[in-house]
Design an enzyme around this catalytic site. Structure first.
Site, PDB file in Angstrom:
ATOM      1  N   ILE A 114       1.049  -1.357  -0.372  1.00 39.81           N
ATOM      2  CA  ILE A 114      -0.198   0.456  -0.057  1.00 39.81           C
ATOM      3  C   ILE A 114       0.823   1.464  -0.050  1.00 39.81           C
ATOM      4  O   ILE A 114       1.931   1.212   1.214  1.00 39.81           O
ATOM      5  CB  ILE A 114      -0.755   0.417   1.058  1.00 39.81           C
ATOM      6  CG1 ILE A 114      -1.989   1.138   1.380  1.00 39.81           C
ATOM      7  CG2 ILE A 114       0.057  -0.388   2.394  1.00 39.81           C
ATOM      8  CD1 ILE A 114      -3.024   1.212   2.210  1.00 39.81           C
ATOM      9  N   CYS A 115       0.216   2.591  -0.044  1.00 38.53           N
ATOM     10  CA  CYS A 115       0.577   3.703  -0.538  1.00 38.53           C
ATOM     11  C   CYS A 115       2.032   3.141  -1.312  1.00 38.53           C
ATOM     12  O   CYS A 115       2.367   2.787  -2.595  1.00 38.53           O
ATOM     13  CB  CYS A 115       1.020   3.949   0.771  1.00 38.53           C
ATOM     14  SG  CYS A 115       1.866   5.931   1.238  1.00 38.53           S
ATOM     15  N   HIS A 116       3.505   3.689  -0.780  1.00 39.67           N
ATOM     16  CA  HIS A 116       4.771   3.979  -2.000  1.00 39.67           C
ATOM     17  C   HIS A 116       5.630   2.320  -1.761  1.00 39.67           C
ATOM     18  O   HIS A 116       6.629   2.497  -2.592  1.00 39.67           O
ATOM     19  CB  HIS A 116       5.958   4.711  -0.648  1.00 39.67           C
ATOM     20  CG  HIS A 116       5.639   6.499  -1.057  1.00 39.67           C
ATOM     21  ND1 HIS A 116       4.355   6.716  -0.288  1.00 39.67           N
ATOM     22  CD2 HIS A 116       5.959   7.134  -1.651  1.00 39.67           C
ATOM     23  CE1 HIS A 116       4.720   8.393  -0.962  1.00 39.67           C
ATOM     24  NE2 HIS A 116       5.462   8.488  -1.562  1.00 39.67           N
TER      25      HIS A 116
END
Length: 192
Positions: A114-116
């Site tokens: 998730i995300c980065h």
């Protein structure tokens, strides 16, 4: 195909993880009955915990269950990679962390980022030609790595689950549970 209540989940992180992106999956997966271990490289400052990032400052520490050298893909049913900017950037420079990620990818077991954290999937050469998403600031990184970019809360391609940000955590965790219960995927060509 283990039921989530019988599953064993490894969350790989180090200092600088996005607080909610580790804690929400950890807590929701535990609530569903899974055994969840937080695993971190031995190189971290505090040998008992890793420290999160929340908003614009350091968050609170999270207990580490196992050091990275003591974790093996063979014990777990899935891998979860929380984001934040610092955490995945540090992990993508850690050969031992990348080796563990690649072992999960080669095994066909679910891998969720998730995300980065999709930076780690790029580093492991796991997303070329696949559908994926991530935080908006790494969209170009993912596209340059050959991803079929999707701006959706959760995207899955052969058991590789990606999400954009903390707002997507409910969908992210629900998809992790679904993928764990679905079982392994044939993606042996990855992470060679």
């Amino acid at each position: 195909m283990p039921k989530i209540s019988k599953a064993k989940i490894l969350i790989l992180a180090t200092d600088g993880f996005e607080q909610s992106e580790l804690e929400v999956p950890r807590d929701k997966l535990k609530d569903a009955g899974a055994l969840v271990h937080v695993v971190a490289p031995k190189s971290r400052q505090d040998k008992e915990t890793i420290k999160g990032w929340k908003g614009k400052d350091w968050g609170k520490p999270v207990k580490v269950d196992r050091d990275l050298p003591d974790a093996s893909e063979s014990f777990y049913d899935a891998l979860v990679l929380p984001g934040g900017q610092i955490n995945p950037d540090l992990l993508r420079g850690d050969e031992e962390a990348l080796a563990l990620i690649k072992s999960f990818l080669s095994s066909g077991k679910p891998v969720a980022a998730i995300c980065h954290a999709p930076w780690l999937l790029i580093e492991a050469n796991a997303v070329r030609g696949r559908k994926a998403t991530g935080y908006k600031t790494i969209k170009t990184d993912l596209i340059n790595a050959g991803v079929d970019w999707r701006d959706e809360p959760v995207v899955t391609d052969q058991g590789i689950v990606t999400s954009r940000n903390p707002d997507d955590l409910d969908a992210f965790v629900a998809k992790i549970i679904e993928e764990v219960e679905e079982g392994k995927h044939d993606r042996a060509e990855l992470a060679a």
